[in-house]
Scaffold this motif. Sequence first.
Motif, short mmCIF file in Angstrom:
data_model
loop_
_atom_site.label_atom_id
_atom_site.label_comp_id
_atom_site.label_asym_id
_atom_site.label_seq_id
_atom_site.Cartn_x
_atom_site.Cartn_y
_atom_site.Cartn_z
N SER A 80 20.02 13.22 -0.20
CA SER A 80 18.66 12.70 -0.39
C SER A 80 18.02 12.34 0.93
O SER A 80 18.70 12.13 1.93
N PHE A 81 16.69 12.28 0.91
CA PHE A 81 15.94 11.64 1.99
C PHE A 81 14.62 11.15 1.43
O PHE A 81 14.19 11.57 0.36
N GLU A 82 14.03 10.21 2.16
CA GLU A 82 12.79 9.58 1.71
C GLU A 82 11.83 9.51 2.88
O GLU A 82 12.20 9.10 3.97
N ASP A 83 10.60 9.96 2.63
CA ASP A 83 9.57 9.78 3.66
C ASP A 83 8.49 8.85 3.12
O ASP A 83 8.15 8.90 1.94
N ILE A 84 8.02 7.98 4.01
CA ILE A 84 6.98 7.03 3.64
C ILE A 84 5.79 7.19 4.59
O ILE A 84 5.96 7.50 5.77
N MET A 85 4.61 7.02 4.04
CA MET A 85 3.40 7.14 4.83
C MET A 85 3.24 5.92 5.74
O MET A 85 3.40 4.78 5.30
N LEU A 86 2.94 6.20 7.01
CA LEU A 86 2.60 5.13 7.95
C LEU A 86 1.09 5.04 8.13
O LEU A 86 0.54 3.95 8.24
N HIS A 87 0.42 6.19 8.19
CA HIS A 87 -1.05 6.27 8.31
C HIS A 87 -1.52 7.48 7.53
O HIS A 87 -0.87 8.51 7.53
N GLY A 88 -2.68 7.34 6.90
CA GLY A 88 -3.24 8.47 6.17
C GLY A 88 -4.30 8.01 5.19
O GLY A 88 -4.70 6.85 5.19
N ASP A 89 -4.74 8.94 4.36
CA ASP A 89 -5.81 8.66 3.40
C ASP A 89 -5.36 7.87 2.18
O ASP A 89 -6.18 7.33 1.46
N PHE A 90 -4.07 7.84 1.93
CA PHE A 90 -3.57 7.06 0.80
C PHE A 90 -3.47 5.60 1.19
O PHE A 90 -3.35 5.25 2.36
N LYS A 91 -3.48 4.74 0.18
CA LYS A 91 -3.21 3.33 0.41
C LYS A 91 -1.71 3.17 0.68
O LYS A 91 -1.31 2.39 1.54
N SER A 92 -0.90 3.95 -0.05
CA SER A 92 0.54 4.02 0.19
C SER A 92 1.05 5.33 -0.38
O SER A 92 0.42 5.93 -1.27
N MET A 93 2.20 5.79 0.15
CA MET A 93 2.81 7.01 -0.36
C MET A 93 4.30 7.00 -0.02
O MET A 93 4.67 6.70 1.11
N THR A 94 5.12 7.29 -1.01
CA THR A 94 6.56 7.43 -0.83
C THR A 94 6.99 8.71 -1.53
O THR A 94 6.63 8.94 -2.69
N ILE A 109 15.24 17.28 -7.04
CA ILE A 109 14.36 16.32 -7.73
C ILE A 109 13.44 15.72 -6.69
O ILE A 109 13.89 15.21 -5.66
N ASP A 110 12.15 15.82 -6.95
CA ASP A 110 11.15 15.17 -6.11
C ASP A 110 10.54 14.05 -6.90
O ASP A 110 10.18 14.22 -8.07
N GLU A 111 10.41 12.89 -6.26
CA GLU A 111 9.69 11.76 -6.83
C GLU A 111 8.62 11.36 -5.83
O GLU A 111 8.94 11.02 -4.69
N LEU A 112 7.39 11.43 -6.25
CA LEU A 112 6.27 11.12 -5.37
C LEU A 112 5.44 10.02 -6.00
O LEU A 112 5.00 10.13 -7.15
N GLU A 113 5.28 8.93 -5.24
CA GLU A 113 4.42 7.82 -5.67
C GLU A 113 3.35 7.65 -4.62
O GLU A 113 3.65 7.68 -3.42
N PHE A 114 2.12 7.47 -5.06
CA PHE A 114 1.05 7.21 -4.10
C PHE A 114 -0.01 6.35 -4.74
O PHE A 114 -0.08 6.22 -5.97
N GLU A 115 -0.82 5.78 -3.89
CA GLU A 115 -1.87 4.87 -4.33
C GLU A 115 -3.11 5.17 -3.50
O GLU A 115 -2.99 5.45 -2.30
N ILE A 116 -4.26 5.15 -4.13
CA ILE A 116 -5.50 5.28 -3.36
C ILE A 116 -6.36 4.05 -3.60
O ILE A 116 -6.15 3.31 -4.55
#
Length: 160
Positions: A80-94, A109-116
């Motif tokens: 597995s690996f996980e990337d998290i947003m540091l800067h971008g158009d989303f409020k958050s993204m994992t 298996i991909d799990e994508l969570e994001f917030e705008i």
Amino acid sequence: QFMPFIHFTSIIHAPAERVFDLARSVSLHKISMRHANEEAIAGTTSGLLKQGDTVTWQAKHFYKIRRLKVRIAQMKPYESFEDIMLHGDFKSMTHRHFFKPIENGTLVIDELEFEIAYGLAGDILCKLILTPYMKRLLEHRNSVIKEYAETGKWKMILQR
């Protein structure tokens, strides 16, 4: 606040080690996102991403050039690996990526969570447009990983 969660699975008829390495390849990511002219413009811009690496992607989505800086927050080789947003158009993204060896290859298996932002209007935009768009991007990306992993094309990416 609406926070989309996309859970996407695919089966790739190749060893987990190969699929894992292709999934963290900057070169293959660029190939899979060619339609958006995606480029790695800062951080780790080539090779295979490792835990702690950052990469800034630039691409055209929704008629606008956008930048997304992510960090590989966690990595368990070949699992597995996980990337998290540091800067971008989303409020958050994992984005979590899982690789499970199965009898005839690898279950991915991909799990994508994001917030705008933007409150209720943002929630509606997210449900109607952005979530289906992000799911299509994941599906396309995994189809490219599958194509390379299941054919000799993977050697072009991993044996450089």
